[in-house]
Design an enzyme around this catalytic site. Structure first.
Site, PDB file in Angstrom:
ATOM      1  N   HIS A   1       0.840  -1.205   0.000  1.00  0.00           N
ATOM      2  CA  HIS A   1       0.000   0.000   0.000  1.00  0.00           C
ATOM      3  C   HIS A   1       0.875   1.255   0.000  1.00  0.00           C
ATOM      4  O   HIS A   1       0.575   2.237  -0.685  1.00  0.00           O
ATOM      5  CB  HIS A   1      -0.902   0.037   1.243  1.00  0.00           C
ATOM      6  CG  HIS A   1      -1.940  -1.054   1.285  1.00  0.00           C
ATOM      7  ND1 HIS A   1      -3.187  -0.881   1.832  1.00  0.00           N
ATOM      8  CD2 HIS A   1      -1.920  -2.321   0.837  1.00  0.00           C
ATOM      9  CE1 HIS A   1      -3.881  -1.997   1.737  1.00  0.00           C
ATOM     10  NE2 HIS A   1      -3.125  -2.899   1.136  1.00  0.00           N
TER      11      HIS A   1
ATOM     12  N   ASP B   1      -5.961   5.614   2.123  1.00  0.00           N
ATOM     13  CA  ASP B   1      -6.036   4.186   1.848  1.00  0.00           C
ATOM     14  C   ASP B   1      -7.502   3.730   1.810  1.00  0.00           C
ATOM     15  O   ASP B   1      -8.245   3.923   2.773  1.00  0.00           O
ATOM     16  CB  ASP B   1      -5.283   3.460   2.969  1.00  0.00           C
ATOM     17  CG  ASP B   1      -4.938   2.028   2.614  1.00  0.00           C
ATOM     18  OD1 ASP B   1      -5.848   1.305   2.160  1.00  0.00           O
ATOM     19  OD2 ASP B   1      -3.772   1.631   2.801  1.00  0.00           O
TER      20      ASP B   1
END
Ligand code: UDP
Length: 460
Positions: free
Chosen positions: A26, A115
């Site tokens: 990520h 995110d």
């Protein structure tokens, strides 16, 4: 915009805040997007956890602010806990400190790009009145599957019963999610279905309540229909700004890496003939048990094909070696490998995939690994382990035709056969050809979506 541009070349009152959960897969795409936005004149501040904090020295031009999360529970860091437990623990740990950090920057913030698995950050930004975009580091197909999980549970497809389900049922198309079959649906073995639905609902609620758009690290040539569907389903704009590592042109050595890569394997590859080596890696999180590990090892050694294998410390569960030391190899394996195999604890993956000597990639089908493989025209042997990896594997094998399965059961004879088929067989040659075509399409992916993302951010 124009005035601010003249004022020192930056949209100074237009700070874009980025925030990623501290997973390798990520953080990397988030930092690449940060660099791309910065290069387009936006001021960028990256909020980050203390755990797996990025190294600011590697990212000139970006501002970094730690949020000092509440101490992480064991579940968030232990390699033995499943991904869902990690996600829940991380969301809980960052909620209050993220909110506080964002509030202290608020006046200057044009938008927060957070995110897409972090409902706590989406909620906090939404409550503060900061426009939010969700950054998905998985595919559009995976997000569609994720949002469908409560519906699939109500229809009886979950909990996944695996071996207790008849083969024909597993091969049925997943309703509304074709080309996925029931067996390809996102799942996390051993995790509770209600807990999974709870997580998905938190994400979906945060997206519906707070988010003004979705940013995907994908590109039209591979996911146009999925992107169109998700925009329709969420009534939100979707920006396919990938492959981020290609567009950001970050040279791999300058990349954020949570582990020190063993660069010696590049010299080992230099001594091999073109397309002769199989690269094997299960990414940064996936684990296998000792029995599977041994079958992989003997299958690789028995195939006769040269291989470069990433064996992470902690990758083999239930081992006596602990989490710091790499697991021991089976007795007698080195002898059988006869110098054909090279084992490292962490590889400079992008450079490995770009190396002439690599013929194929045995992958767990993490989304970053797939994009990196496609961008180098490398065909894949798929061994999905959990979550969206199942979905990605289906697209690799059946939608794009750039890979094949290792086999449902990892067993040495079958492993050796699959490896040989891909590395030296006709099927492999055909898949390599398809992979090269995708590579051309990937390299033709333009930054048009990124330009419209920047326009959109400035309009919020
Ligand atoms: N990676 C690496 N060296 C390794 C293994 C993985 O640099 O030995 C990198 C890989 O290039 C990719 C990331 O780690 O960018 C893994 O992300 P992915 O989405 O494939 O899988 P995850 O680790 O999130 O399951």
């Amino acid at each position: 915009g124009e005035e601010q541009l003249r004022d020192g070349g930056l949209h100074r009152r237009r700070v874009v805040v980025l925030f990623s959960l501290p997973f390798h897969g990520h953080l990397n795409p988030t930092l690449k997007l940060a660099a791309l936005l910065r290069a387009r004149g936006l001021a960028v501040t990256v909020l980050h956890t203390d755990f797996n904090a990025p190294d600011p020295a590697r990212h000139p031009g970006l501002a970094f602010v730690p949020i000092h999360e509440t101490p992480l529970q064991d579940t968030a860091v232990s390699p033995d806990s499943d991904i869902l437990a990690k996600l829940l623990a991380l969301n809980a740990a960052i909620a209050a400190p993220f909110r506080q950090a964002l509030a202290s920057l608020q006046d200057a913030v044009a938008c927060a790009v957070v995110d897409g698995q972090c409902y706590a950050a989406m909620d906090a930004a939404g409550e503060l009145g900061v426009p939010v975009l969700a950054l998905r580091t998985d595919s559009a197909a995976a997000l569609r599957n994720m949002l469908a999980i409560p519906r699939l549970r109500d229809a009886g497809y979950l909990p996944f019963k695996g071996k207790q389900t008849k083969k024909e049922q597993l091969d049925e198309p997943a309703p509304g999610l074709e080309p996925l079959r029931v067996r390809d649906l996102i799942r996390v073995d051993g995790c509770d279905t209600d807990e999974l639905c709870g997580f998905v609902t938190s994400v979906a609620d945060a997206v519906r309540a707070s988010v003004s758009g979705i940013v995907f690290n994908t590109f039209e040539a591979i996911e146009a229909p999925e992107l169109a569907k998700i925009q329709r389903e969420l009534s939100l704009p979707a920006f396919a700004v990938g492959p981020l590592h290609l567009l950001s042109q970050t040279p791999p050595p300058a990349e954020q890496s949570l582990h020190a890569p063993d660069r010696g394997c590049l010299a080992w590859l230099d001594a091999r003939t073109p397309r002769s080596v199989l690269y094997v890696s299960l990414g940064s999180l996936a684990c296998v048990n000792r029995a599977v590990f041994e079958e992989m090892a003997w299958g690789l050694a028995g195939s006769g094909v040269p291989f470069l294998w990433v064996v992470r410390p902690g990758m083999v569960t239930g081992g006596a070696a602990g989490e710091e030391a790499p697991p021991p190899l089976p007795d007698g394996l080195e002898e059988k490998m006869r110098g054909r195999g090279k084992i490292v604890t962490w590889a400079p993956q992008r450079e490995v995939l770009a190396h002439d000597a690599i013929g194929a990639f045995w992958t767990h089908c993490g989304w970053n690994s797939i994009l990196e493989s496609i961008c180098e025209g490398v065909p894949m042997l798929v061994q999905p382990c959990f979550a969206d990896q199942m979905v990605n594997a289906r697209y690799v094998t059946h939608e794009w035709g750039v890979g094949m399965e290792v086999g449902e059961v990892i067993e040495r004879e079958r492993v050796a056969k699959a490896v040989t088929k891909l590395m030296v067989g006709e099927d492999g040659a055909w898949m390599r050809e398809r992979a090269r075509r995708l590579q051309v399409q990937a390299s033709a992916a333009t930054s048009l979506a990124l330009d419209s993302l920047v326009q959109y951010i400035l309009s919020l």
